[in-house]
Write a protein that holds these residues in place. Sequence first.
Motif, short mmCIF file in Angstrom:
data_model
loop_
_atom_site.label_atom_id
_atom_site.label_comp_id
_atom_site.label_asym_id
_atom_site.label_seq_id
_atom_site.Cartn_x
_atom_site.Cartn_y
_atom_site.Cartn_z
N UNK A 122 0.84 -1.21 0.00
CA UNK A 122 0.00 0.00 0.00
C UNK A 122 0.87 1.25 0.00
N UNK A 123 0.23 2.31 -0.51
CA UNK A 123 0.85 3.65 -0.50
C UNK A 123 0.02 4.54 0.46
N UNK A 124 0.72 5.02 1.50
CA UNK A 124 0.09 5.95 2.45
C UNK A 124 0.56 7.35 2.12
N UNK A 125 -0.38 8.30 2.41
CA UNK A 125 -0.05 9.72 2.17
C UNK A 125 -0.26 10.50 3.49
N UNK A 185 2.33 -2.32 -10.49
CA UNK A 185 0.92 -1.95 -10.55
C UNK A 185 0.31 -2.03 -9.14
N UNK A 186 -0.50 -1.15 -8.72
CA UNK A 186 -1.07 -0.02 -9.50
C UNK A 186 -0.31 1.28 -9.27
N UNK A 187 1.02 1.14 -8.93
CA UNK A 187 1.80 2.33 -8.55
C UNK A 187 2.80 2.69 -9.64
N UNK A 188 2.49 2.35 -10.89
CA UNK A 188 3.45 2.56 -11.97
C UNK A 188 3.74 4.03 -12.23
#
Length: 749
Positions: A122-125, A185-188
Amino acid sequence: MIPLPPPIPSRFRVLVRGLIALASLLILFTLGYFSVAAPSATIGLSASPGATIAIRPGESEIISWTIIPSPNQDPIQTRFFIANQNGEILVDKVFTDSNGLQGVYTYTLPLTYTVPVGLPFERYVAQIDYTSTVGWEAEAKAAFFVSRDTGSLRILKFNDLNLNGQRDPGEPGQPHVTFLLRFPEPFTRTVFQSQVNAEGILIYQRLATGVYTITELPPPGYVPTTPVTRIVEIRSNEMTEASFGNAQAPGHLDIFKFLDRNANGQYDPGESPLGGVYYEGRGDCGQVMTGTTGSDGHLTWFTVCEGPWTITETVPAHFRPTTPTVVTTTVNSSLTSTITYGNQALGDLIIFKFEDLDGDGMQDPGEDPWPDIPMNYENEFGDADSCVTDSQGECTFSDLPDGVYTVTETLPPNSIPVTSRVLTGTLDHTQGPLTITFANRKLGYLEILKFKDLNGDGRRQTNEPGWPGVLMQVTNEYQENYNCVTDDHGLCLFLDMPRGFYTVTEILPPYAQAVAGTQMTTTVSQSGLSLVVFPNRPLGDLKLLKFEDINGNGVQDQGEPRWPGITITVNSEYGDTFSCVTDAQGECTFLGLPIGVYTATETLPPDVRPVFGSVLTTTLQYAITSTIPFPNQRLGALSPHVFWDIDGDGTQDPSEPNQPGYTVTYQNPYGNTGAAVTDNQGDILWPNLPVGPYTTTLQLPNGCVATTANPVVADVIYQQTAYLQFGYRCLLYLPMVLRDYPPPTPTPT
């Protein structure tokens, strides 16, 4: 972070350099921040360890921020929150007044954290919203990644000196080369741009597990020797390595191989390229290239490293190098170095010599090889050598250059080439050995003697000459034909006759008799003289002519008839005897008698006298009819009778006496004459007189006169006696008285 557009993959240098420019605009800095704010307020926001390191359950991300308010504006509120991949708020804090201008927040990923289904991680912001007395003024965001598992990535960049795509000993790392790391994917849209260090190494210590794309941005002046884009998988607690090779822009090596026919080491007009030759090239950089020339004679190695190169040729079988097989050259960047190699093709020359008995140019059963014959060759390039044929009739020269060869044999004595003693052929190693065959015939001498065998004994005596002008036909066992005509000595000499079995046939001339036959055989041996002798008897014709030579002059005159039925016996000087009886023409003819001296003896009929004799000789000559004439005279008899014709009546009366001692003469028209005196009976008998008319005259003394015809003409007839009566009386004249007196006694004649 600002999302990046999808990369445009390419292995071409131009596109790679375009990627560098594009990436510089879209990169998320790992530890940096950015903000969108009014011109006067700024926010500095950072996350540690940052986006390049993913935190795992129980690990923390420290977010720090600093807000610099805009002048003359008072802070009202600062909001800090953290949202997950789905936008859910995990942390939410609000600070009033100036309490939130600076802050540090430590976020620890719960031990119970699990990655949502369908995501690798996961990508956290983390986000700051700032509001002042003028209202909302600025915000800032910092991203970081969370995962259940992490691994490491090491990028190795090396100077691929030998351009083989592998890092070999001695090939150093290449510093400060930029790489792009694109997330799964899905962070390309997330791309990291980083450079390798001075040793050519770039390490990402803790990346969330997943499949990443690495793209190299080759520096100017270099070309990649490995793919510029690589897909790697980061596995839990493992170090993944990716090696990238670069080399300075290479040069090219072009090898040209040709068939050096004249072996001068230069590519001349008419010399063809040579394919299929193997070469190995080694550069000082360690690069090794191998290959074979194509049908055009070229072998080109592209993208070879700069510097010294050593190229080694593997000389193919049946070839000889005409240039060095090991050549050193220098390759320069972006240039083509050409090396030319020459080879001379080699083959075998076989010279074969055999005895061609039948002269057909092909070795048939029974035709043996011919050893010990000197041979020499010369090719179109001036090369020459010699040999002597072995027991198999062969000479073999190995590894001779392809080309046109002229081979000359040294003819042994008494031999002849079937075709030529100088032959040419073209040696082409691709067609196998060149065999040049010399078919020769061994020769001997054939002499033919034709002589006049006068005595017919088949042996030549000193007086028997050669026979010129006779046609001879010669045939050997190979059905070869030769002709000759005997010379003035009766000889034919063939000096160069192939050895073997010969049949000689003479064309028998007219008036010739073959004593030993008209066909003979002989065997001609090498260097030997074979003599064939034809004894022939020259012939002539013999005519015997028998005629009645009435006038006895030995010539058959008009009116003198031929004489048939007369036996004549002939004897030759060689002891031959034969006879004949004259025909109606008074002739005997013997055809084809051996020439020489012949004696003809006639058997005289009764009452015949030969004019020349009953035994005559002649010499019979070649092809001429010799005539022996037998002129004969038929004989009769003449008998005159003289009496005293007292009464003068021309008739002898009983009382009238015979008169001896009186001379009577005769003469015929052919000059035959004679005289005789009457005997006691008054008679004369002339026997064996040639027939014909005779004039007979009584010689009377003076005072006597004939009382019968005087002279008298009478015909002497063959085998008959012509009787004549001569009467006379002698008268004495007295005056007035005529008295008859007895005749006087005649004087003997």
